[in-house]
Design a protein around this motif. Structure first.
Motif: not given
Length: 56
Positions: A32, A34, A39, A41
């Protein structure tokens, strides 16, 4: 991983991040942008066990 909120996470560097949402998505794969929040990913790449596997 979904966790009922609010959530407070202490990162390895000692900083604390908080989500006041009723449900928080925490990244477990490390992909991620974030991090520590997910997120999605992980959906863009196959699981590690399938990467490089011979096609059937």
């Amino acid at each position: 991983m979904l966790i009922e909120g609010p959530v407070e996470i202490t990162l390895p560097d000692g900083s604390v991040v908080r989500s006041d949402r009723f449900m928080a998505a925490v990244c477990l794969c490390g992909r991620s942008a974030r991090y520590p929040w997910c997120d999605t990913s992980h959906r863009r790449r196959p699981p590690r066990s399938r990467r490089g596997a011979d096609p059937e």
